[in-house]
Design a protein around this motif. Structure first.
Motif, PDB file in Angstrom:
ATOM      1  N   VAL A  59       0.855  -1.178   0.000  1.00 24.17           N
ATOM      2  CA  VAL A  59       0.000   0.000   0.000  1.00 24.17           C
ATOM      3  C   VAL A  59       0.894   1.231   0.000  1.00 24.17           C
ATOM      4  O   VAL A  59       1.824   1.341   0.787  1.00 24.17           O
ATOM      5  CB  VAL A  59      -0.930  -0.011   1.233  1.00 24.17           C
ATOM      6  CG1 VAL A  59      -1.751   1.249   1.307  1.00 24.17           C
ATOM      7  CG2 VAL A  59      -1.833  -1.235   1.188  1.00 24.17           C
ATOM      8  N   ASN A  60       0.593   2.160  -0.890  1.00 25.25           N
ATOM      9  CA  ASN A  60       1.386   3.374  -1.031  1.00 25.25           C
ATOM     10  C   ASN A  60       0.603   4.547  -0.445  1.00 25.25           C
ATOM     11  O   ASN A  60      -0.353   5.032  -1.051  1.00 25.25           O
ATOM     12  CB  ASN A  60       1.702   3.597  -2.509  1.00 25.25           C
ATOM     13  CG  ASN A  60       2.599   4.787  -2.747  1.00 25.25           C
ATOM     14  OD1 ASN A  60       2.483   5.810  -2.098  1.00 25.25           O
ATOM     15  ND2 ASN A  60       3.497   4.643  -3.703  1.00 25.25           N
ATOM     16  N   GLY A  61       1.006   5.006   0.732  1.00 30.83           N
ATOM     17  CA  GLY A  61       0.317   6.095   1.410  1.00 30.83           C
ATOM     18  C   GLY A  61       0.349   7.397   0.630  1.00 30.83           C
ATOM     19  O   GLY A  61      -0.643   8.134   0.590  1.00 30.83           O
ATOM     20  N   GLU A  62       1.469   7.677  -0.011  1.00 32.35           N
ATOM     21  CA  GLU A  62       1.582   8.914  -0.792  1.00 32.35           C
ATOM     22  C   GLU A  62       0.595   8.917  -1.951  1.00 32.35           C
ATOM     23  O   GLU A  62      -0.088   9.909  -2.210  1.00 32.35           O
ATOM     24  CB  GLU A  62       3.006   9.081  -1.320  1.00 32.35           C
ATOM     25  CG  GLU A  62       3.213  10.364  -2.101  1.00 32.35           C
ATOM     26  CD  GLU A  62       4.648  10.545  -2.567  1.00 32.35           C
ATOM     27  OE1 GLU A  62       4.923  11.610  -3.155  1.00 32.35           O
ATOM     28  OE2 GLU A  62       5.498   9.658  -2.354  1.00 32.35           O
ATOM     29  N   SER A  63       0.484   7.796  -2.633  1.00 36.33           N
ATOM     30  CA  SER A  63      -0.451   7.680  -3.755  1.00 36.33           C
ATOM     31  C   SER A  63      -1.901   7.788  -3.275  1.00 36.33           C
ATOM     32  O   SER A  63      -2.721   8.470  -3.896  1.00 36.33           O
ATOM     33  CB  SER A  63      -0.218   6.356  -4.476  1.00 36.33           C
ATOM     34  OG  SER A  63      -1.177   6.156  -5.469  1.00 36.33           O
ATOM     35  N   LEU A  64      -2.211   7.107  -2.171  1.00 31.61           N
ATOM     36  CA  LEU A  64      -3.564   7.194  -1.611  1.00 31.61           C
ATOM     37  C   LEU A  64      -3.889   8.623  -1.188  1.00 31.61           C
ATOM     38  O   LEU A  64      -4.992   9.119  -1.428  1.00 31.61           O
ATOM     39  CB  LEU A  64      -3.716   6.244  -0.423  1.00 31.61           C
ATOM     40  CG  LEU A  64      -3.879   4.780  -0.753  1.00 31.61           C
ATOM     41  CD1 LEU A  64      -3.719   3.928   0.506  1.00 31.61           C
ATOM     42  CD2 LEU A  64      -5.229   4.522  -1.392  1.00 31.61           C
ATOM     43  N   TYR A  65      -2.932   9.289  -0.556  1.00 31.62           N
ATOM     44  CA  TYR A  65      -3.142  10.672  -0.136  1.00 31.62           C
ATOM     45  C   TYR A  65      -3.389  11.559  -1.356  1.00 31.62           C
ATOM     46  O   TYR A  65      -4.327  12.362  -1.371  1.00 31.62           O
ATOM     47  CB  TYR A  65      -1.937  11.197   0.668  1.00 31.62           C
ATOM     48  CG  TYR A  65      -2.134  12.631   1.099  1.00 31.62           C
ATOM     49  CD1 TYR A  65      -2.801  12.929   2.285  1.00 31.62           C
ATOM     50  CD2 TYR A  65      -1.696  13.686   0.313  1.00 31.62           C
ATOM     51  CE1 TYR A  65      -3.029  14.236   2.668  1.00 31.62           C
ATOM     52  CE2 TYR A  65      -1.913  14.999   0.684  1.00 31.62           C
ATOM     53  CZ  TYR A  65      -2.587  15.268   1.866  1.00 31.62           C
ATOM     54  OH  TYR A  65      -2.818  16.570   2.228  1.00 31.62           O
ATOM     55  N   ALA A  66      -2.555  11.399  -2.383  1.00 44.09           N
ATOM     56  CA  ALA A  66      -2.681  12.226  -3.584  1.00 44.09           C
ATOM     57  C   ALA A  66      -4.034  12.052  -4.252  1.00 44.09           C
ATOM     58  O   ALA A  66      -4.639  13.023  -4.714  1.00 44.09           O
ATOM     59  CB  ALA A  66      -1.551  11.893  -4.571  1.00 44.09           C
ATOM     60  N   SER A  67      -4.544  10.846  -4.287  1.00 41.92           N
ATOM     61  CA  SER A  67      -5.801  10.601  -4.994  1.00 41.92           C
ATOM     62  C   SER A  67      -7.047  10.811  -4.150  1.00 41.92           C
ATOM     63  O   SER A  67      -8.137  10.955  -4.693  1.00 41.92           O
ATOM     64  CB  SER A  67      -5.804   9.199  -5.604  1.00 41.92           C
ATOM     65  OG  SER A  67      -5.690   8.220  -4.605  1.00 41.92           O
ATOM     66  N   ASN A  68      -6.913  10.852  -2.820  1.00 43.74           N
ATOM     67  CA  ASN A  68      -8.101  10.949  -1.968  1.00 43.74           C
ATOM     68  C   ASN A  68      -8.121  12.165  -1.043  1.00 43.74           C
ATOM     69  O   ASN A  68      -9.194  12.547  -0.583  1.00 43.74           O
ATOM     70  CB  ASN A  68      -8.237   9.687  -1.108  1.00 43.74           C
ATOM     71  CG  ASN A  68      -8.503   8.458  -1.938  1.00 43.74           C
ATOM     72  OD1 ASN A  68      -9.610   8.253  -2.400  1.00 43.74           O
ATOM     73  ND2 ASN A  68      -7.479   7.647  -2.157  1.00 43.74           N
TER      74      ASN A  68
END
Length: 144
Positions: A59-68
């Protein structure tokens, strides 16, 4: 009419015929074993129960943060439409999870209605997991 004779015509030798027969037999054996090995591997008749292992991507927290989250809280969690999230780095994982999943900040404060309740909406259309929430929290903490 004269009889045509071709002195260059010849039949196959015994050695050539034997080589051709051996080639055909070996090709048939290879085809047969390949076919039945393939059936065994694909779960066909007589095969054991085999399933492919699919590795789960981390799970990529940075990617999740960027998209959500970044659309409201800014690319660096410094705020925008929504508040800055830098104070949330000090929250426990359970407190952060309550805020992200249910809109409840520490101390029982209810977050604004525009804050998505990710327990209901999920991330990217899929049910939110604890691992995803922890990854986002870790990413926000890394921005300190």
């Amino acid at each position: 009419m004269s009889e045509i004779s071709n002195s260059n015509e010849r039949g196959f030798s015994g050695r050539e015929i034997a080589a051709a027969v051996i080639f055909v037999v070996l090709a048939a054996v290879i085809a047969y074993t390949s076919y039945y090995t393939g059936i065994g591997m694909s779960g066909g008749a007589g095969a054991g129960d085999m399933t492919a292992a699919v590795a789960q991507a981390p799970v990529n927290g940075e990617s999740l943060y960027a998209s959500n989250c970044a659309g409201c809280h800014g690319a660096g969690a410094v705020g925008g439409i929504g508040p800055a999230l830098l104070e949330t780095a000090a929250w426990s994982p359970a407190e952060f999870g309550q805020a992200v999943l249910h809109g409840q900040a520490p101390g029982g404060r209810t977050l604004a209605p525009v804050m998505p309740r990710f327990a209901e909406s999920g991330f990217g259309g899929e049910t939110a997991t604890d691992e995803q929430v922890e990854a986002i929290h870790s990413y926000v903490k890394s921005l300190q």
